[in-house]
Design an enzyme around this catalytic site. Structure first.
Site, mmCIF file in Angstrom:
data_model
loop_
_atom_site.group_PDB
_atom_site.id
_atom_site.type_symbol
_atom_site.label_atom_id
_atom_site.label_comp_id
_atom_site.label_asym_id
_atom_site.label_seq_id
_atom_site.Cartn_x
_atom_site.Cartn_y
_atom_site.Cartn_z
ATOM 1 N N GLU A 90 -4.259 -1.437 -12.856
ATOM 2 C CA GLU A 90 -2.842 -1.364 -13.144
ATOM 3 C C GLU A 90 -2.183 -2.735 -13.093
ATOM 4 O O GLU A 90 -2.572 -3.604 -12.318
ATOM 5 C CB GLU A 90 -2.170 -0.410 -12.145
ATOM 6 C CG GLU A 90 -2.598 1.027 -12.431
ATOM 7 C CD GLU A 90 -2.195 2.044 -11.379
ATOM 8 O OE1 GLU A 90 -2.052 3.212 -11.745
ATOM 9 O OE2 GLU A 90 -2.031 1.678 -10.214
ATOM 10 N N CYS A 103 2.882 -8.057 -11.451
ATOM 11 C CA CYS A 103 1.870 -7.896 -10.402
ATOM 12 C C CYS A 103 0.580 -7.475 -11.100
ATOM 13 O O CYS A 103 0.543 -6.459 -11.787
ATOM 14 C CB CYS A 103 2.353 -6.808 -9.428
ATOM 15 S SG CYS A 103 1.149 -6.422 -8.151
ATOM 16 N N CYS A 110 -11.857 -1.974 -4.799
ATOM 17 C CA CYS A 110 -11.979 -3.104 -3.878
ATOM 18 C C CYS A 110 -12.989 -2.721 -2.808
ATOM 19 O O CYS A 110 -13.019 -1.581 -2.346
ATOM 20 C CB CYS A 110 -10.637 -3.424 -3.230
ATOM 21 S SG CYS A 110 -10.713 -4.857 -2.121
ATOM 22 N N CYS A 114 -9.552 -1.857 3.458
ATOM 23 C CA CYS A 114 -8.473 -1.890 4.451
ATOM 24 C C CYS A 114 -8.002 -0.461 4.689
ATOM 25 O O CYS A 114 -7.913 0.346 3.761
ATOM 26 C CB CYS A 114 -7.331 -2.773 3.976
ATOM 27 S SG CYS A 114 -7.865 -4.486 3.750
ATOM 28 N N CYS A 117 -4.991 1.213 2.566
ATOM 29 C CA CYS A 117 -4.854 0.838 1.154
ATOM 30 C C CYS A 117 -5.554 1.840 0.255
ATOM 31 O O CYS A 117 -6.739 2.140 0.438
ATOM 32 C CB CYS A 117 -5.437 -0.550 0.940
ATOM 33 S SG CYS A 117 -5.495 -1.036 -0.796
ATOM 34 N N CYS A 344 3.372 -1.451 -3.860
ATOM 35 C CA CYS A 344 2.219 -2.082 -3.229
ATOM 36 C C CYS A 344 1.270 -1.073 -2.612
ATOM 37 O O CYS A 344 1.679 -0.194 -1.880
ATOM 38 C CB CYS A 344 2.676 -2.959 -2.082
ATOM 39 S SG CYS A 344 2.827 -4.638 -2.537
HETATM 40 N N1 SAH Z 1 -6.437 -7.677 -1.931
HETATM 41 C C1 SAH Z 1 -5.309 -8.510 -1.778
HETATM 42 C C2 SAH Z 1 -4.220 -8.291 -2.803
HETATM 43 C C3 SAH Z 1 -3.913 -6.888 -3.224
HETATM 44 S S1 SAH Z 1 -3.083 -5.841 -2.081
HETATM 45 C C4 SAH Z 1 -4.746 -8.379 -0.383
HETATM 46 O O1 SAH Z 1 -5.146 -7.491 0.331
HETATM 47 O O2 SAH Z 1 -3.922 -9.222 -0.019
HETATM 48 C C5 SAH Z 1 -1.411 -6.456 -2.061
HETATM 49 C C6 SAH Z 1 -0.685 -6.170 -0.759
HETATM 50 O O3 SAH Z 1 -0.410 -4.777 -0.597
HETATM 51 C C7 SAH Z 1 -1.505 -6.574 0.459
HETATM 52 O O4 SAH Z 1 -0.712 -7.239 1.406
HETATM 53 C C8 SAH Z 1 -1.944 -5.234 0.978
HETATM 54 O O5 SAH Z 1 -2.331 -5.292 2.319
HETATM 55 C C9 SAH Z 1 -0.731 -4.390 0.730
HETATM 56 N N2 SAH Z 1 -0.958 -2.945 0.796
HETATM 57 C C10 SAH Z 1 -2.113 -2.279 0.606
HETATM 58 N N3 SAH Z 1 -1.918 -0.955 0.763
HETATM 59 C C11 SAH Z 1 -0.604 -0.788 1.064
HETATM 60 C C12 SAH Z 1 0.209 0.351 1.317
HETATM 61 N N4 SAH Z 1 -0.295 1.581 1.268
HETATM 62 N N5 SAH Z 1 1.507 0.140 1.595
HETATM 63 C C13 SAH Z 1 2.029 -1.097 1.576
HETATM 64 N N6 SAH Z 1 1.315 -2.198 1.345
HETATM 65 C C14 SAH Z 1 0.005 -2.055 1.080
HETATM 66 FE FE1 SF4 Z 2 -8.716 -4.635 -0.988
HETATM 67 FE FE2 SF4 Z 2 -6.591 -3.096 -0.553
HETATM 68 FE FE3 SF4 Z 2 -7.627 -4.561 1.432
HETATM 69 FE FE4 SF4 Z 2 -6.318 -5.801 -0.577
HETATM 70 S S1 SF4 Z 2 -5.430 -4.354 0.900
HETATM 71 S S2 SF4 Z 2 -8.308 -6.376 0.340
HETATM 72 S S3 SF4 Z 2 -6.886 -4.442 -2.309
HETATM 73 S S4 SF4 Z 2 -8.650 -2.851 0.378
#
Ligand code: SAH
Ligand code: SF4
Length: 368
Positions: A90, A103, A110, A114, A117, A344
């Site tokens: 996306e 964005c 990924c 995390c 996420c 996000c």
């Molecule tokens: N992989 C990279 C960039 C993509 S995620 C990273 O992790 O930085 C972009 C941002 O969205 C990151 O700060 C991530 O931690 C945050 N993010 C992921 N899942 C989220 C959620 N459910 N609610 C709010 N922010 C989230």
């Molecule tokens: Fe990957 Fe989501 Fe963690 Fe960013 S926040 S590194 S996209 S798992």
């Protein structure tokens, strides 16, 4: 067929040279593709007809196909783009008063998993190519221009997208070899010509690659911190087990030696009862004391089965105020495009069904 979106400007010049063409022809084509968003070599009217014909036989301009195009009530627009084999990624356009931010995604899925996420829940599918990364910017500019969005900076002759953030799906530094040529294309004056300050890469903290980015293509850096101690961050951002906080903070300081901005942005997703308590504020202040930074507090965007809840608004505000009182610039991210799941961490990119049903079995991390 060579996809021209795969070639950063220097590589395009090389490709032209190999074909016996002059370097200025490469620059001309570069501008056609990345400044006029041409989709067709035949349309490049200031190239001699024989050159157009030979180019058309060897090259094309191919961005990922659009599977879905949705616009939210607040003007946020999301494109779901085909990444093949049932995968999709996306790209999200976020209009503001004085800028248009895109964005973009760097990977389908990924691997870093995390805990909060939804992209991570999907697992890793594959790295996007340079052309698929650049294609997101190319497509957004082209489409928004065609749609006559009427933004003041567009009326003044600038492209619709003025800022790019690599905060979509995937970990950009885990796809370094395709991401860096894309970044160079964003920055090049014969391509998108964005300043380094207007291109932000967000990483979960791949320390060796932060150093490489500093050396090879420094842009504005955002680091997904989310926890002030190794014990908690190990659980929320598992890559922390490999690159713990002390080494991450040191990498941030090293990055600032070459960064286009004199601060790092720390992203901190506010998870109810998990990382939003007074002891977390104190530890956070101590952690970032020696790193010139801004803290960006992100309201958690819930998704079914995540096992987390969003911190109450008032607690987020208190958290921000406490940071401010300690002399740390802290902002609270406005959520955008909620009604189309464009916010996000909500970018799941599933073509058919979202992962909803498979998630319930995960053990929630919330310790209360
Ligand atoms: N992989 C990279 C960039 C993509 S995620 C990273 O992790 O930085 C972009 C941002 O969205 C990151 O700060 C991530 O931690 C945050 N993010 C992921 N899942 C989220 C959620 N459910 N609610 C709010 N922010 C989230
Ligand atoms: Fe990957 Fe989501 Fe963690 Fe960013 S926040 S590194 S996209 S798992």
């Amino acid at each position: 067929m060579q996809n021209l979106l795969d070639l950063e400007p220097a590589a395009l010049a090389h490709w032209f040279a190999e074909r016996g063409e002059k370097p200025f022809r490469a620059r001309q084509v570069c501008r056609w593709v990345h400044q006029r968003f041409a989709a067709d070599i035949g349309a490049m009217s200031d190239l001699a007809k024989p050159l157009r014909a030979s180019l058309a036989g060897a090259a094309e301009i191919r961005a990922p196909a659009v599977l879905r195009d949705t616009t939210a009530a607040d003007g946020t627009r999301k494109w779901l783009l085909d990444a093949g084999n049932g995968n999709a990624v996306e790209a999200v356009y976020i209009p503001e008063d004085d800028r248009g931010t895109l964005c973009i995604s760097s990977q389908a899925g990924c691997a870093l998993d995390c805990a909060f996420c939804s992209t991570g829940r999907q697992g890793f599918n594959r790295n996007l190519t340079t052309g698929e990364i650049v294609g997101q910017l190319w497509h957004a500019n082209r489409t928004l221009l065609q749609d006559n969005i009427g933004a003041p900076w567009v009326q003044a002759g600038r492209a619709p997208i003025t800022n790019v953030v690599m905060m979509g799906m995937g970990e950009p530094l885990a796809n370094f070899d395709n991401v860096v040529p894309a970044l160079r294309t964003f920055l090049d004056d014969n391509a998108y010509g964005l300043s380094r300050r207007r291109v932000t890469l967000s990483t979960s903290g791949l320390v060796p690659w932060i150093d490489r980015l500093r050396d090879e293509c420094p842009v504005a850096l955002a680091v997904s911190l989310h926890a002030p101690s190794d014990a908690l961050r190990d659980r929320l951002v598992p890559i922390n087990r490999k690159h713990p906080l002390a080494s991450l903070m040191a990498a941030c300081v090293r990055y600032l030696e070459r960064a286009p901005r004199d601060f790092v942005t720390f992203e901190y997703v506010m998870l109810d009862g998990v990382n939003d308590q007074p002891e977390h504020i104190a530890a956070l202040i101590a952690l970032v004391r020696d790193v010139p930074c801004k803290l960006n507090l992100i309201p958690f965007n819930p998704f079914p089965g995540s096992g987390f809840a969003t911190s109450p608004r008032e607690r987020v505000r208190r958290f921000a105020n406490a940071l401010q009182d300690a002399g740390i610039v802290a902002t609270i991210r406005k959520t955008r495009g909620d009604d189309i799941d464009a916010a996000c961490g909500q970018l799941a990119g599933q073509v058919h069904d979202r992962t909803k049903h498979r998630l319930a079995a995960r053990i929630p991390l919330v310790a209360r």
